[in-house]
Design a protein around this motif. Structure first.
Motif, PDB file in Angstrom:
ATOM      1  N   PHE A 102       0.830  -1.203   0.000  1.00 27.97           N
ATOM      2  CA  PHE A 102       0.000   0.000   0.000  1.00 27.97           C
ATOM      3  C   PHE A 102       0.866   1.254   0.000  1.00 27.97           C
ATOM      4  O   PHE A 102       0.584   2.203  -0.728  1.00 27.97           O
ATOM      5  N   GLN A 103       1.935   1.255   0.789  1.00 25.26           N
ATOM      6  CA  GLN A 103       2.833   2.416   0.821  1.00 25.26           C
ATOM      7  C   GLN A 103       3.488   2.645  -0.540  1.00 25.26           C
ATOM      8  O   GLN A 103       3.637   3.785  -0.979  1.00 25.26           O
ATOM      9  N   ALA A 104       3.879   1.563  -1.209  1.00 26.25           N
ATOM     10  CA  ALA A 104       4.482   1.691  -2.531  1.00 26.25           C
ATOM     11  C   ALA A 104       3.463   2.239  -3.533  1.00 26.25           C
ATOM     12  O   ALA A 104       3.787   3.117  -4.343  1.00 26.25           O
ATOM     13  N   ALA A 105       2.227   1.729  -3.477  1.00 29.82           N
ATOM     14  CA  ALA A 105       1.179   2.227  -4.374  1.00 29.82           C
ATOM     15  C   ALA A 105       0.883   3.698  -4.107  1.00 29.82           C
ATOM     16  O   ALA A 105       0.677   4.488  -5.037  1.00 29.82           O
ATOM     17  N   LEU A 106       0.890   4.072  -2.840  1.00 28.42           N
ATOM     18  CA  LEU A 106       0.654   5.464  -2.480  1.00 28.42           C
ATOM     19  C   LEU A 106       1.782   6.358  -2.995  1.00 28.42           C
ATOM     20  O   LEU A 106       1.527   7.459  -3.501  1.00 28.42           O
ATOM     21  N   ALA A 107       3.015   5.878  -2.919  1.00 31.76           N
ATOM     22  CA  ALA A 107       4.149   6.649  -3.423  1.00 31.76           C
ATOM     23  C   ALA A 107       4.051   6.839  -4.938  1.00 31.76           C
ATOM     24  O   ALA A 107       4.308   7.932  -5.457  1.00 31.76           O
ATOM     25  N   VAL A 108       3.652   5.789  -5.643  1.00 30.29           N
ATOM     26  CA  VAL A 108       3.482   5.886  -7.097  1.00 30.29           C
ATOM     27  C   VAL A 108       2.374   6.880  -7.422  1.00 30.29           C
ATOM     28  O   VAL A 108       2.516   7.726  -8.315  1.00 30.29           O
ATOM     29  N   ARG A 109       1.274   6.796  -6.691  1.00 25.88           N
ATOM     30  CA  ARG A 109       0.173   7.734  -6.921  1.00 25.88           C
ATOM     31  C   ARG A 109       0.622   9.170  -6.699  1.00 25.88           C
ATOM     32  O   ARG A 109       0.334  10.063  -7.496  1.00 25.88           O
ATOM     33  N   ASN A 110       1.375   9.407  -5.623  1.00 23.83           N
ATOM     34  CA  ASN A 110       1.852  10.759  -5.334  1.00 23.83           C
ATOM     35  C   ASN A 110       2.774  11.270  -6.437  1.00 23.83           C
ATOM     36  O   ASN A 110       2.704  12.441  -6.825  1.00 23.83           O
ATOM     37  N   ARG A 111       3.627  10.392  -6.953  1.00 17.84           N
ATOM     38  CA  ARG A 111       4.525  10.787  -8.047  1.00 17.84           C
ATOM     39  C   ARG A 111       3.733  11.092  -9.320  1.00 17.84           C
ATOM     40  O   ARG A 111       4.056  12.022 -10.045  1.00 17.84           O
ATOM     41  N   LEU A 112       2.707  10.301  -9.597  1.00 18.79           N
ATOM     42  CA  LEU A 112       1.876  10.547 -10.780  1.00 18.79           C
ATOM     43  C   LEU A 112       1.136  11.873 -10.665  1.00 18.79           C
ATOM     44  O   LEU A 112       1.054  12.635 -11.634  1.00 18.79           O
ATOM     45  N   VAL A 113       0.595  12.144  -9.500  1.00 19.93           N
ATOM     46  CA  VAL A 113      -0.115  13.415  -9.291  1.00 19.93           C
ATOM     47  C   VAL A 113       0.852  14.578  -9.436  1.00 19.93           C
ATOM     48  O   VAL A 113       0.536  15.597 -10.061  1.00 19.93           O
ATOM     49  N   SER A 114       2.043  14.431  -8.898  1.00 21.00           N
ATOM     50  CA  SER A 114       3.054  15.484  -9.008  1.00 21.00           C
ATOM     51  C   SER A 114       3.446  15.714 -10.474  1.00 21.00           C
ATOM     52  O   SER A 114       3.560  16.856 -10.918  1.00 21.00           O
TER      53      SER A 114
END
Length: 110
Positions: free
Chosen positions: A88-100
């Motif tokens: 979940f933390q890895a998926a959240l990090a990917v999501r944050n990078r995509l949003v950025s």
């Protein structure tokens, strides 16, 4: 914001998921034949399904352990919970990078 980095184990799991992934639609098949492998959206979808599966497994083990089902150990349950949390933390990090990245692209002047 905390920076979450992929460990070698997580990276190999993602690579295996990418290698085993099959396209979900005709458009994805056309994109795959044009490129070298599955599309980014297919890989991301597979990774999210994997995270969801890990969370479901973790929840099931927690319920079974609390109910006292024979053969379900505390160690097994805790490991499943940690796997789900890391995924979940890895998926959240990917999501944050995509949003950025999306925000950066949208703020570019044309």
């Amino acid at each position: 914001m905390d920076d979450v980095r992929l460990t070698p184990g997580m990276l190999s799991t993602l690579q295996k998921a990418l290698a085993a992934g099959a396209p979900a639609s005709a458009a994805a098949q056309a994109a795959q034949t044009a490129g070298d492998g599955p599309s980014f959206s297919d890989a991301l979808g597979d990774a999210l399904k994997s995270v969801s599966q890990a969370q479901a497994t973790s929840s099931d083990l927690q319920r079974r352990f609390q109910a006292g089902v024979e053969g379900v150990s505390l160690e097994e349950t805790m490991i499943a919970m940690q796997k789900a949390q890391v995924g979940f933390q890895a998926a959240l990090a990917v999501r944050n990078r995509l949003v950025s990245a999306y925000t950066d692209v949208m703020n570019m002047s044309v």
